[in-house]
Design an enzyme around this catalytic site. Sequence first.
Site, mmCIF file in Angstrom:
data_model
loop_
_atom_site.group_PDB
_atom_site.id
_atom_site.type_symbol
_atom_site.label_atom_id
_atom_site.label_comp_id
_atom_site.label_asym_id
_atom_site.label_seq_id
_atom_site.Cartn_x
_atom_site.Cartn_y
_atom_site.Cartn_z
ATOM 1 N N PRO A 75 -5.360 -35.608 22.162
ATOM 2 C CA PRO A 75 -6.520 -36.307 21.598
ATOM 3 C C PRO A 75 -7.804 -35.524 21.869
ATOM 4 O O PRO A 75 -8.061 -35.112 22.992
ATOM 5 C CB PRO A 75 -6.508 -37.646 22.343
ATOM 6 C CG PRO A 75 -5.086 -37.829 22.772
ATOM 7 C CD PRO A 75 -4.582 -36.454 23.064
ATOM 8 N N GLU A 76 -8.596 -35.312 20.818
ATOM 9 C CA GLU A 76 -9.860 -34.611 20.946
ATOM 10 C C GLU A 76 -10.991 -35.627 20.803
ATOM 11 O O GLU A 76 -10.750 -36.832 20.792
ATOM 12 C CB GLU A 76 -9.927 -33.485 19.912
ATOM 13 C CG GLU A 76 -8.806 -32.454 20.134
ATOM 14 C CD GLU A 76 -8.826 -31.305 19.143
ATOM 15 O OE1 GLU A 76 -9.765 -31.216 18.325
ATOM 16 O OE2 GLU A 76 -7.897 -30.485 19.171
#
Length: 272
Positions: free
Chosen positions: A2-3
């Site tokens: 996840p960014e």
Amino acid sequence: MPELPEVEITRRGIAPFLESAEVRRLAVRNRNLRWPIPPLLEDRVTGRTIRFVDRRGKYLLFGMDGGGMLLHLGMSGSLRVLSRPVPPPGPHDHFDLETGDGHTMRFRDPRRFGCLLWQPGAIHHHPLLKELGVEPLSAEFTGDMLWAGGRFRRTAIKNILMNARVVVGVGNIYASEALFDAGIHPARTGNRISRRRYQALASAVRATLQQAIEQGGTTLRDFTGATGNPGYFHRSLRVYGREGEPCERCRAPVRRVVTGQRATFYCPGCQR
């Protein structure tokens, strides 16, 4: 992993259920994450009210009176808010945070690279946050700021974008996409980019991240938001993961190289 968009989407999904809620119970089933969950954390948070749910880079911050919790989703982590009746936990569901009004925030992390830590006092003073750079969606993130941070560096611009001490949260996918939008080759060094092109790049980073947030993030493997829905930004990717496919602008085949030990995708016709 996840960014920033995925973390921000998660924050927006859980905040309405947690802000101003009292913690009734923290049920930890597995402390062995990237760093062990502190042994007395359950006692610390029980009975406290969550004053705010914030984000700093890829960290989620749960502010309370006298301290707060810092959470990172790691490589494969996700948060879900569940209502009663709460389903039984699975083998990768490492903790539940239950609120007084009947909601449960459940943390799932198959690879166990996430973390849940406690910070006494102001949560924003946690050591993991001290040296983080500028938030790319903030007013402080400008082309001039990016130019000042990169103009003397003989480092690939993609690596500069992914350096959390310069700017936080611009991960591999979004760095590749923003560089395509700005027409800059990912391997071009920071000291060989003009101030004008840095301004275009800052605008591209901001626009790419905002578009990703609007579309629910990018689901390539297993990311889902707090409601369990996947992200749809993968449908808008112009270069990432499209090696050999024609560029949507010039029809040249998209190429893949390794930059900073990460897969990097670019168009040789559009990016210089």
